[in-house]
Scaffold this active site. Structure first.
Site, mmCIF file in Angstrom:
data_model
loop_
_atom_site.group_PDB
_atom_site.id
_atom_site.type_symbol
_atom_site.label_atom_id
_atom_site.label_comp_id
_atom_site.label_asym_id
_atom_site.label_seq_id
_atom_site.Cartn_x
_atom_site.Cartn_y
_atom_site.Cartn_z
ATOM 1 N N THR A 17 0.847 -1.194 0.000
ATOM 2 C CA THR A 17 0.000 0.000 0.000
ATOM 3 C C THR A 17 0.878 1.238 0.000
ATOM 4 O O THR A 17 1.986 1.214 0.553
ATOM 5 C CB THR A 17 -0.958 0.050 1.208
ATOM 6 O OG1 THR A 17 -1.787 1.197 1.092
ATOM 7 C CG2 THR A 17 -0.225 0.089 2.530
ATOM 8 N N LYS A 31 -3.414 3.647 6.152
ATOM 9 C CA LYS A 31 -3.540 2.186 6.302
ATOM 10 C C LYS A 31 -2.277 1.600 6.923
ATOM 11 O O LYS A 31 -2.335 0.712 7.775
ATOM 12 C CB LYS A 31 -3.717 1.526 4.921
ATOM 13 C CG LYS A 31 -5.133 1.506 4.412
ATOM 14 C CD LYS A 31 -5.203 0.611 3.195
ATOM 15 C CE LYS A 31 -6.504 0.759 2.452
ATOM 16 N NZ LYS A 31 -6.506 0.029 1.188
ATOM 17 N N HIS A 54 -14.238 -3.419 9.423
ATOM 18 C CA HIS A 54 -13.866 -4.546 8.577
ATOM 19 C C HIS A 54 -12.343 -4.698 8.519
ATOM 20 O O HIS A 54 -11.812 -5.780 8.655
ATOM 21 C CB HIS A 54 -14.441 -4.307 7.174
ATOM 22 C CG HIS A 54 -14.160 -2.933 6.631
ATOM 23 N ND1 HIS A 54 -14.369 -1.792 7.357
ATOM 24 C CD2 HIS A 54 -13.632 -2.506 5.437
ATOM 25 C CE1 HIS A 54 -14.016 -0.730 6.650
ATOM 26 N NE2 HIS A 54 -13.555 -1.143 5.485
ATOM 27 N N ASP A 110 -7.850 -5.459 0.003
ATOM 28 C CA ASP A 110 -8.841 -4.770 -0.818
ATOM 29 C C ASP A 110 -10.122 -4.697 -0.007
ATOM 30 O O ASP A 110 -10.450 -5.627 0.738
ATOM 31 C CB ASP A 110 -9.083 -5.507 -2.137
ATOM 32 C CG ASP A 110 -9.854 -4.615 -3.116
ATOM 33 O OD1 ASP A 110 -9.556 -3.415 -3.188
ATOM 34 O OD2 ASP A 110 -10.770 -5.115 -3.793
ATOM 35 N N SER A 111 -10.823 -3.571 -0.137
ATOM 36 C CA SER A 111 -12.014 -3.397 0.684
ATOM 37 C C SER A 111 -13.051 -2.578 -0.048
ATOM 38 O O SER A 111 -12.766 -1.975 -1.084
ATOM 39 C CB SER A 111 -11.630 -2.716 1.998
ATOM 40 O OG SER A 111 -11.013 -1.473 1.746
ATOM 41 N N GLY A 142 -13.819 8.145 2.561
ATOM 42 C CA GLY A 142 -14.754 7.341 1.777
ATOM 43 C C GLY A 142 -16.202 7.480 2.233
ATOM 44 O O GLY A 142 -16.712 8.588 2.420
ATOM 45 N N TYR A 143 -16.856 6.353 2.455
ATOM 46 C CA TYR A 143 -18.280 6.332 2.806
ATOM 47 C C TYR A 143 -18.523 6.519 4.306
ATOM 48 O O TYR A 143 -19.665 6.392 4.763
ATOM 49 C CB TYR A 143 -18.917 5.017 2.335
ATOM 50 C CG TYR A 143 -18.818 4.811 0.836
ATOM 51 C CD1 TYR A 143 -19.748 5.390 -0.025
ATOM 52 C CD2 TYR A 143 -17.782 4.065 0.276
ATOM 53 C CE1 TYR A 143 -19.656 5.234 -1.389
ATOM 54 C CE2 TYR A 143 -17.678 3.893 -1.103
ATOM 55 C CZ TYR A 143 -18.612 4.482 -1.924
ATOM 56 O OH TYR A 143 -18.514 4.330 -3.290
ATOM 57 N N ASN A 198 -0.769 3.992 0.927
ATOM 58 C CA ASN A 198 -1.661 4.786 1.781
ATOM 59 C C ASN A 198 -1.114 4.766 3.219
ATOM 60 O O ASN A 198 -1.142 3.741 3.895
ATOM 61 C CB ASN A 198 -3.065 4.162 1.693
ATOM 62 C CG ASN A 198 -4.062 4.801 2.618
ATOM 63 O OD1 ASN A 198 -3.703 5.360 3.641
ATOM 64 N ND2 ASN A 198 -5.329 4.703 2.260
ATOM 65 N N LYS A 242 -13.485 3.343 15.655
ATOM 66 C CA LYS A 242 -13.691 2.802 14.295
ATOM 67 C C LYS A 242 -12.815 1.552 14.089
ATOM 68 O O LYS A 242 -13.301 0.533 13.600
ATOM 69 C CB LYS A 242 -13.381 3.859 13.226
ATOM 70 C CG LYS A 242 -13.587 3.275 11.830
ATOM 71 C CD LYS A 242 -13.223 4.176 10.662
ATOM 72 C CE LYS A 242 -13.205 3.345 9.378
ATOM 73 N NZ LYS A 242 -12.753 4.068 8.196
HETATM 74 P P1 IMP Z 1 -9.377 0.181 -1.132
HETATM 75 O O1 IMP Z 1 -9.376 -1.044 -0.318
HETATM 76 O O2 IMP Z 1 -8.386 1.204 -0.632
HETATM 77 O O3 IMP Z 1 -9.254 -0.108 -2.604
HETATM 78 O O4 IMP Z 1 -10.809 0.870 -0.859
HETATM 79 C C1 IMP Z 1 -11.809 0.915 -1.816
HETATM 80 C C2 IMP Z 1 -12.859 1.932 -1.470
HETATM 81 O O5 IMP Z 1 -13.764 1.378 -0.532
HETATM 82 C C3 IMP Z 1 -12.379 3.238 -0.849
HETATM 83 O O6 IMP Z 1 -11.992 4.174 -1.809
HETATM 84 C C4 IMP Z 1 -13.629 3.692 -0.111
HETATM 85 O O7 IMP Z 1 -14.505 4.300 -1.024
HETATM 86 C C5 IMP Z 1 -14.246 2.375 0.327
HETATM 87 N N1 IMP Z 1 -13.825 2.028 1.697
HETATM 88 C C6 IMP Z 1 -13.029 1.000 2.076
HETATM 89 N N2 IMP Z 1 -12.848 0.993 3.409
HETATM 90 C C7 IMP Z 1 -13.540 2.061 3.876
HETATM 91 C C8 IMP Z 1 -13.725 2.602 5.189
HETATM 92 O O8 IMP Z 1 -13.210 2.127 6.210
HETATM 93 N N3 IMP Z 1 -14.505 3.703 5.266
HETATM 94 C C9 IMP Z 1 -15.088 4.289 4.181
HETATM 95 N N4 IMP Z 1 -14.922 3.845 2.945
HETATM 96 C C10 IMP Z 1 -14.163 2.731 2.789
#
Ligand code: IMP
Length: 198
Positions: free
Chosen positions: A7, A12, A179, A70-71, A152-153, A9, A174
């Site tokens: 990552t 993270k 997750h 991935d999430s 994000g959301y 990020n 949180k």
């Molecule tokens: P990735 O795992 O960084 O690819 O996350 C994919 C997308 O899922 C992010 O850009 C957010 O839109 C959403 N997402 C994943 N985890 C979270 C969270 O903990 N909070 C809010 N949005 C999330």
């Protein structure tokens, strides 16, 4: 042993460093290793497929044990959309406010607000062995954004058993519910022997 965390990020990475404080394990971020691909295309149709793809590609390029995640968000009334498209739900370039606005539009007049976040973490060893773990967080989508923490959301998601959104709750709360927190703690417990012995 050194473990590459796939990552760039830093938010993270910090969370992973706290949960993966295992004796003798050095976590190395992707931007600390030269010669790695800038970005892995996340084109699999499952979280597991994308996490494995990222871990495999960076493991192959670095020769190191590699972990990737991935999430995303799944909304029951939308047949589990946005799912693997969570980051770019409202199109490219990825915009959190645009994604939240689209989600609210799609759920206009919909009573069933159930949703869940999912996170899959994959681990690849240089000899080709692979493992995955998953964490989930069930909750619901409210009718307008609330709070300014997180990303994000988060401003639209209220986890089960709570009244505040992820963006209103503090980071430690949180992490204890999320997750990603669940998946990371599971990964640390299940992979401890592998990672410490390496
Ligand atoms: P990735 O795992 O960084 O690819 O996350 C994919 C997308 O899922 C992010 O850009 C957010 O839109 C959403 N997402 C994943 N985890 C979270 C969270 O903990 N909070 C809010 N949005 C999330």
């Amino acid at each position: 042993m050194r473990l590459l965390v796939a990552t760039r990020n830093h938010h993270k990475l910090e969370e992973i460093r706290q949960i993966f404080a295992l004796p003798g394990l050095e976590l190395v971020a992707a931007d600390e290793v030269s010669g790695l691909p800038e970005d892995v295309v996340e084109d699999a149709d499952t979280f597991e497929g994308n996490a494995l793809k990222k871990a495999r590609e960076l493991c192959g390029a670095s020769g190191m044990w590699t972990m990737a995640d991935d999430s995303g968000l799944e909304v029951a009334a939308l047949n589990n959309a946005p799912g693997v498209f969570s980051a770019r739900y409202a199109g490219e370039p990825c915009s959190y406010p645009a994604n939240n606005a689209k989600l609210l539009r799609e759920l206009g007049g919909v009573e069933d607000r159930r949703a869940r976040f999912r996170c899959v973490i994959a681990l690849c060893a240089p000899d080709g062995r692979e493992w995955t773990v998953e964490g989930r967080c069930p909750g619901r989508i409210i009718g307008e954004t609330r709070g300014s923490n997180g990303f994000g959301y988060d401003p639209l998601f209220v986890p089960d058993g709570h009244e505040q959104t992820f963006a209103e709750l503090d980071g430690a709360t949180k992490n204890s519910l999320s997750h990603r927190g669940h998946a990371l703690r599971r990964a640390a417990a299940e992979w401890r022997a592998l990672l410490v012995a390496g």
